[in-house]
Design a protein around this motif. Sequence first.
Motif, PDB file in Angstrom:
ATOM      1  N   UNK A 243       0.858  -1.173   0.000  1.00 54.87           N
ATOM      2  CA  UNK A 243       0.000   0.000   0.000  1.00 54.87           C
ATOM      3  C   UNK A 243       0.900   1.231   0.000  1.00 54.87           C
ATOM      4  N   UNK A 244       0.871   1.970  -1.095  1.00 54.91           N
ATOM      5  CA  UNK A 244       1.689   3.171  -1.184  1.00 54.91           C
ATOM      6  C   UNK A 244       0.927   4.341  -0.581  1.00 54.91           C
ATOM      7  N   UNK A 245       0.803   4.285   0.738  1.00 58.31           N
ATOM      8  CA  UNK A 245       0.103   5.314   1.506  1.00 58.31           C
ATOM      9  C   UNK A 245       0.605   5.208   2.935  1.00 58.31           C
ATOM     10  N   UNK A 246      -0.077   5.909   3.835  1.00 62.76           N
ATOM     11  CA  UNK A 246       0.304   5.823   5.249  1.00 62.76           C
ATOM     12  C   UNK A 246      -0.204   4.547   5.911  1.00 62.76           C
ATOM     13  N   UNK A 247      -0.952   3.732   5.166  1.00 60.79           N
ATOM     14  CA  UNK A 247      -1.478   2.489   5.738  1.00 60.79           C
ATOM     15  C   UNK A 247      -0.348   1.522   6.052  1.00 60.79           C
ATOM     16  N   UNK A 248      -0.574   0.720   7.065  1.00 57.12           N
ATOM     17  CA  UNK A 248       0.436  -0.266   7.442  1.00 57.12           C
ATOM     18  C   UNK A 248       0.406  -1.452   6.487  1.00 57.12           C
ATOM     19  N   UNK A 249       1.570  -2.033   6.275  1.00 64.07           N
ATOM     20  CA  UNK A 249       1.712  -3.211   5.429  1.00 64.07           C
ATOM     21  C   UNK A 249       2.138  -4.394   6.283  1.00 64.07           C
ATOM     22  N   UNK A 250       1.631  -5.542   5.922  1.00 63.73           N
ATOM     23  CA  UNK A 250       1.961  -6.762   6.660  1.00 63.73           C
ATOM     24  C   UNK A 250       2.692  -7.729   5.736  1.00 63.73           C
ATOM     25  N   UNK A 251       3.854  -8.174   6.192  1.00 62.85           N
ATOM     26  CA  UNK A 251       4.651  -9.146   5.446  1.00 62.85           C
ATOM     27  C   UNK A 251       4.797 -10.395   6.303  1.00 62.85           C
ATOM     28  N   UNK A 252       4.529 -11.535   5.709  1.00 64.38           N
ATOM     29  CA  UNK A 252       4.686 -12.806   6.407  1.00 64.38           C
ATOM     30  C   UNK A 252       5.702 -13.661   5.667  1.00 64.38           C
ATOM     31  N   UNK A 253       6.760 -14.035   6.368  1.00 60.88           N
ATOM     32  CA  UNK A 253       7.804 -14.889   5.802  1.00 60.88           C
ATOM     33  C   UNK A 253       7.592 -16.305   6.313  1.00 60.88           C
ATOM     34  N   UNK A 254       7.348 -17.211   5.398  1.00 63.49           N
ATOM     35  CA  UNK A 254       7.250 -18.638   5.733  1.00 63.49           C
ATOM     36  C   UNK A 254       8.592 -19.293   5.414  1.00 63.49           C
ATOM     37  N   UNK A 255       9.123 -20.077   6.348  1.00 60.37           N
ATOM     38  CA  UNK A 255      10.473 -20.631   6.165  1.00 60.37           C
ATOM     39  C   UNK A 255      10.587 -21.982   6.866  1.00 60.37           C
ATOM     40  N   UNK A 256      11.518 -22.771   6.361  1.00 62.61           N
ATOM     41  CA  UNK A 256      11.742 -24.102   6.921  1.00 62.61           C
ATOM     42  C   UNK A 256      12.775 -24.071   8.029  1.00 62.61           C
TER      43      UNK A 256
END
Length: 485
Positions: A243-256
């Motif tokens: 989101x190219x705004x002031x909204x927060x972004x959520x990133x989830x990294x899945x890993x082994x």
Amino acid sequence: QNMVMSFRVSDLQMLLGFVGRSKSGLKHELVTRALQLVQFDCSPEVFKKIKELYETRYAKKSSEVTQPQPHRSPEALSIHSSYDRGSTVARTSISTTNIDYPALYGKYLNGLGRLPPKVAKPEVRLVKLPFYTTLDELLKPTELVPQNNEKLQESPCIFALTPRQVELIRNSRELQPGVKSVQVVLRICYTDTSSPQEDQYPPNIAVKVNHSYCSVPGYYPSNKPGVEPKRPCRPINLTHLMYLSAATNRITVTWGNYGKSYSVGLYLVRQMTSAELLQRLKTIGIKHPELCKALVKEKLRLDPDSEIATTGVRVSLICPLVKMRLSVPCRAETCAHLQCFDAVFYLQMNEKKPTWMCPVCDKPAPYDQLIIDGLLSKILTECEDADEIEYLVDGSWCPIRAEKERSCSPQCPILVLGSSDVNGLLPTPNSNGENGKAAADVVDLTLDSSSSEEEEEEDEEEDDDDEGPQPKRRCSYEKGLVSAC
């Protein structure tokens, strides 16, 4: 942070107006702006204002909110989160009870979704990448900590961009349709503090940005049997899903989780092209011809411990990468050889598949060690008819092909004299045949050859132009002897 998360819209607007920030926008935008204020610019006056607003609305509950919570181990938390675009508060299910979400959210902002985020001490460092110029560090390299014994782990991260960062992305040019030059990238490496680390993906990696999965580079195909395919580990561009705004972004990294420890970092970068790196190299990386000449002299200087004196060294004007004539001759300063490769093709190859290995000596040749050979650049403009030159001990040079022509020139008259008469008389076909027969007779008498061999020699002598004139160069006594026989 707890106080700010409990504010209503009117409270948030009063706080932001107090510090001169924009009061417009949805509630989640106001919350993000207020949290950034608390994290990065919380002066005593601002803190006093926050406390005042909080006590005004929650005077009756202030004693309950400020009551210290019992200590809990971070490892006891098992977090499974989902994110709603229209809300600043992620819905979570936490295995332990009596934990209020505002406190949890405050520690998640611009950090890994673990409580608290674990940063390696001393800090993990990532190698600098020539094709990426770092503008901002959004999340320092932070270790991925497994929360249970499962092989597949998830680590969420919530962060927000500042208005300046959003504008940088929006106003940047496109490298290709849909791909901006200013990007938010995710980098992953081993948790190793001994040296700067190269990008390295953990097994079973998957990256989800808000609601969509991001593509991760796949494996290079391997044509050799028994050789495992290699995977190019590069920064992962997340920009197109954010989101190219002031909204927060959520990133989830899945890993082994298979025993090795990994760290992740988020960066705002500007991606460069090979043409831009070439132009930068031409601007700051040219080595003066006189310095290159001094290097040649140094390499050809007589070594007192050596029994063999070096009189010169040959350098090809053909690029070893593409077998074409050099246009921008370059090499690494750490290389011991004078041979150059073409900077244009070298940068283009590393743009597609970064290895940064010298094609001449197969040793590391990173971008910041590259130099353009000013002397060889000058030679390329002056020597257009040769593919190889030789440096001499005094630093001068000469084209190899010109030397060969000079060495061959005295041999040409010798070859002509050997195929013609010494008196300048060219033999006629008839006399050539007779002379050939006479020569054959002389050889036969000396070697005691058979008549069948005489016929073979006659045939061979008729086809041989060099042997025909030899009897004519002999004295007349030999001719008389042949006639008598």
